[in-house]
Design a protein around this motif. Structure first.
Motif, PDB file in Angstrom:
ATOM      1  N   ASP A 217      17.700   0.339 -11.887  1.00  0.00           N
ATOM      2  CA  ASP A 217      16.996  -0.129 -13.005  1.00  0.00           C
ATOM      3  C   ASP A 217      16.025  -1.349 -12.635  1.00  0.00           C
ATOM      4  N   LYS A 218      14.987  -1.253 -13.355  1.00  0.00           N
ATOM      5  CA  LYS A 218      13.968  -2.393 -12.947  1.00  0.00           C
ATOM      6  C   LYS A 218      14.477  -3.799 -13.206  1.00  0.00           C
ATOM      7  N   LYS A 219      15.564  -4.056 -14.238  1.00  0.00           N
ATOM      8  CA  LYS A 219      15.851  -5.428 -14.260  1.00  0.00           C
ATOM      9  C   LYS A 219      16.930  -5.719 -13.128  1.00  0.00           C
ATOM     10  N   LYS A 220      17.720  -4.770 -12.528  1.00  0.00           N
ATOM     11  CA  LYS A 220      18.476  -5.048 -11.597  1.00  0.00           C
ATOM     12  C   LYS A 220      17.599  -5.308 -10.362  1.00  0.00           C
ATOM     13  N   LEU A 221      16.657  -4.644 -10.091  1.00  0.00           N
ATOM     14  CA  LEU A 221      15.553  -4.851  -9.068  1.00  0.00           C
ATOM     15  C   LEU A 221      14.996  -6.220  -9.000  1.00  0.00           C
ATOM     16  N   GLU A 222      14.743  -6.604 -10.169  1.00  0.00           N
ATOM     17  CA  GLU A 222      14.222  -7.992 -10.405  1.00  0.00           C
ATOM     18  C   GLU A 222      15.226  -9.153 -10.080  1.00  0.00           C
ATOM     19  N   LYS A 223      16.583  -8.865 -10.626  1.00  0.00           N
ATOM     20  CA  LYS A 223      17.227  -9.912 -10.287  1.00  0.00           C
ATOM     21  C   LYS A 223      17.883  -9.938  -8.911  1.00  0.00           C
TER      22      LYS A 223
ATOM     23  N   ALA B 233      16.014  -9.231  -6.224  1.00  0.00           N
ATOM     24  CA  ALA B 233      14.494  -9.756  -5.476  1.00  0.00           C
ATOM     25  C   ALA B 233      14.903 -11.317  -5.842  1.00  0.00           C
ATOM     26  N   TYR B 234      15.220 -11.728  -7.022  1.00  0.00           N
ATOM     27  CA  TYR B 234      15.378 -13.378  -7.376  1.00  0.00           C
ATOM     28  C   TYR B 234      16.534 -13.998  -6.610  1.00  0.00           C
TER      29      TYR B 234
ATOM     30  N   LYS C  33      15.584 -13.761  -2.552  1.00  0.00           N
ATOM     31  CA  LYS C  33      14.613 -14.992  -2.234  1.00  0.00           C
ATOM     32  C   LYS C  33      15.268 -16.302  -2.059  1.00  0.00           C
TER      33      LYS C  33
ATOM     34  N   LYS D  24      20.264 -20.811  -9.365  1.00  0.00           N
ATOM     35  CA  LYS D  24      19.941 -19.438  -9.543  1.00  0.00           C
ATOM     36  C   LYS D  24      21.081 -18.626  -9.746  1.00  0.00           C
TER      37      LYS D  24
END
Length: 101
Positions: free
Chosen positions: A9-15, A17-18, A21, A67
């Motif tokens: 899921d896009k939201k999981k990918l964004e989290k 990556a966050y 980082k 984070k």
């Protein structure tokens, strides 16, 4: 190629990556490794093992807390740090086994 698709899921990918980082620093990876070993540690305990200045360690811990990687718990004059999600330690295990890099 017909069955090829993005499975996360896009939201999981964004989290992910966050968080990744934030983890992209050897000292922060070391902090996670130490917290996996002891569940919770004070700044002084971490500093003794890592052998870095308290101000630099605090900077890393604040970043990790902001984070959502570590949490804090005060007991008297001591603040204990612990991991909020122990699945992060799987990354450490992959690095240690030489499977990830």
């Amino acid at each position: 190629m017909d069955n090829l698709q993005v499975r996360i899921d896009k939201k999981k990918l964004e989290k992910a990556a966050y968080v990744l980082k934030c983890l992209a620093h050897p000292m922060r990876i070391s902090i996670i490794d130490l917290l996996e070993q002891r569940n919770r540690l004070t700044v002084t305990q971490l500093q003794e093992v890592l052998k870095i200045e308290q101000s630099l360690l605090s900077h890393h811990l604040i970043n990790m807390r902001d984070k959502g990687i570590v949490s804090t718990h005060r007991e008297g004059k001591y603040i204990y740090y612990s991991l909020t999600d122990t699945t992060l330690t799987e990354i450490i295990n992959l690095i240690n086994r030489g499977k990830a890099f």
